[in-house]
Motif scaffolding. Structure first.
Motif, PDB file in Angstrom:
ATOM      1  N   ASN A   1     -35.022  -1.698  41.477  1.00  0.00           N
ATOM      2  CA  ASN A   1     -35.958  -0.925  40.656  1.00  0.00           C
ATOM      3  C   ASN A   1     -35.945   0.550  41.055  1.00  0.00           C
ATOM      4  O   ASN A   1     -35.907   1.429  40.195  1.00  0.00           O
ATOM      5  N   SER A   2     -35.962   0.827  42.352  1.00  0.00           N
ATOM      6  CA  SER A   2     -35.931   2.220  42.820  1.00  0.00           C
ATOM      7  C   SER A   2     -34.660   2.926  42.393  1.00  0.00           C
ATOM      8  O   SER A   2     -34.690   4.080  41.954  1.00  0.00           O
ATOM      9  N   GLN A   3     -33.524   2.236  42.504  1.00  0.00           N
ATOM     10  CA  GLN A   3     -32.246   2.838  42.095  1.00  0.00           C
ATOM     11  C   GLN A   3     -32.248   3.140  40.599  1.00  0.00           C
ATOM     12  O   GLN A   3     -31.803   4.214  40.176  1.00  0.00           O
TER      13      GLN A   3
ATOM     14  N   ILE B   1     -34.871   3.591  38.541  1.00  0.00           N
ATOM     15  CA  ILE B   1     -35.841   4.647  38.242  1.00  0.00           C
ATOM     16  C   ILE B   1     -35.327   6.008  38.685  1.00  0.00           C
ATOM     17  O   ILE B   1     -35.350   6.974  37.916  1.00  0.00           O
ATOM     18  N   ASN B   2     -34.856   6.114  39.926  1.00  0.00           N
ATOM     19  CA  ASN B   2     -34.391   7.404  40.443  1.00  0.00           C
ATOM     20  C   ASN B   2     -33.181   7.924  39.684  1.00  0.00           C
ATOM     21  O   ASN B   2     -33.076   9.124  39.420  1.00  0.00           O
ATOM     22  N   SER B   3     -32.275   7.041  39.318  1.00  0.00           N
ATOM     23  CA  SER B   3     -31.089   7.456  38.566  1.00  0.00           C
ATOM     24  C   SER B   3     -31.479   8.001  37.187  1.00  0.00           C
ATOM     25  O   SER B   3     -30.969   9.049  36.751  1.00  0.00           O
ATOM     26  N   ILE B   4     -32.382   7.312  36.505  1.00  0.00           N
ATOM     27  CA  ILE B   4     -32.821   7.765  35.182  1.00  0.00           C
ATOM     28  C   ILE B   4     -33.562   9.089  35.300  1.00  0.00           C
ATOM     29  O   ILE B   4     -33.320  10.024  34.520  1.00  0.00           O
ATOM     30  N   LEU B   5     -34.474   9.205  36.263  1.00  0.00           N
ATOM     31  CA  LEU B   5     -35.216  10.454  36.439  1.00  0.00           C
ATOM     32  C   LEU B   5     -34.280  11.634  36.709  1.00  0.00           C
ATOM     33  O   LEU B   5     -34.424  12.705  36.105  1.00  0.00           O
TER      34      LEU B   5
ATOM     35  N   TYR C   1     -40.452  19.304  30.332  1.00  0.00           N
ATOM     36  CA  TYR C   1     -41.037  17.961  30.254  1.00  0.00           C
ATOM     37  C   TYR C   1     -41.319  17.419  31.649  1.00  0.00           C
ATOM     38  O   TYR C   1     -40.672  17.778  32.625  1.00  0.00           O
ATOM     39  N   ARG C   2     -42.275  16.513  31.684  1.00  0.00           N
ATOM     40  CA  ARG C   2     -42.539  15.668  32.840  1.00  0.00           C
ATOM     41  C   ARG C   2     -42.220  14.249  32.384  1.00  0.00           C
ATOM     42  O   ARG C   2     -42.435  13.894  31.223  1.00  0.00           O
ATOM     43  N   PHE C   3     -41.700  13.438  33.281  1.00  0.00           N
ATOM     44  CA  PHE C   3     -41.274  12.088  32.933  1.00  0.00           C
ATOM     45  C   PHE C   3     -41.908  11.049  33.839  1.00  0.00           C
ATOM     46  O   PHE C   3     -42.162  11.323  35.007  1.00  0.00           O
ATOM     47  N   THR C   4     -42.115   9.864  33.296  1.00  0.00           N
ATOM     48  CA  THR C   4     -42.383   8.678  34.097  1.00  0.00           C
ATOM     49  C   THR C   4     -41.383   7.625  33.654  1.00  0.00           C
ATOM     50  O   THR C   4     -41.005   7.556  32.474  1.00  0.00           O
ATOM     51  N   VAL C   5     -40.920   6.837  34.608  1.00  0.00           N
ATOM     52  CA  VAL C   5     -39.993   5.752  34.304  1.00  0.00           C
ATOM     53  C   VAL C   5     -40.527   4.498  34.977  1.00  0.00           C
ATOM     54  O   VAL C   5     -40.882   4.517  36.151  1.00  0.00           O
ATOM     55  N   ASN C   6     -40.584   3.410  34.220  1.00  0.00           N
ATOM     56  CA  ASN C   6     -41.012   2.125  34.741  1.00  0.00           C
ATOM     57  C   ASN C   6     -39.875   1.147  34.544  1.00  0.00           C
ATOM     58  O   ASN C   6     -39.274   1.099  33.472  1.00  0.00           O
TER      59      ASN C   6
END
Length: 141
Positions: A43-45, A47-51, A69-74
């Motif tokens: 999950n961390s990989q 999320i961090n890759s997408i961000l 923009y500000r982003f959140t990824v779940n």
């Protein structure tokens, strides 16, 4: 899946899908099945890759300007269960170990500038997992 609300994505949806698929594939590249001890890392990989990709894709050309923009990824990873075709409906692997899942998100925002996109990565199904990724963006005024 789709963009929720009236806002357009800060990058083309095809690019957002490509970024998400690559993030999921890279996180699971050495994985043959669900491993509870590794889910947090995957999950961390993802999320961090997408961000990182979203920040790079939307960064202003002038370093003095703030990010637009500000982003959140779940990222949600669900184990499907034991995959045993002999106990599956009609003996089909696609019918083995399936569990119900529903995920929803909501927000209060500027419908002209902010938005949300949800995507199910189907490449994990043969590994006994479902992965759903949700990206939310908020325009900086």
């Amino acid at each position: 899946m789709s963009v929720e609300g009236a806002s357009a994505s800060p990058i083309p949806i095809d690019d957002l899908k490509k970024i998400t698929v690559e993030a999921c594939e890279n996180a699971l590249e050495k994985t043959k099945g669900y491993e509870h001890d590794n889910v947090g890392t995957w999950n961390s990989q993802i999320i961090n890759s997408i961000l990182k990709a979203l920040i790079a894709a939307t960064a202003p050309t002038e370093a003095s300007k703030p990010p637009p923009y500000r982003f959140t990824v779940n990222s949600t990873i669900v184990q499907q269960g034991v995959i045993d075709p002999s106990v599956a409906a009609d003996g089909a692997l696609s019918n083995a170990g399936k569990r119900g899942m529903h995920s929803a998100s909501g927000a209060f925002w500027d419908v002209n500038r902010d938005g949300m996109w949800t995507f199910k990565y189907t490449g994990a199904e043969d590994r006994g997992m479902d992965i759903v990724v949700c990206v939310t963006w908020f325009a900086v005024v």
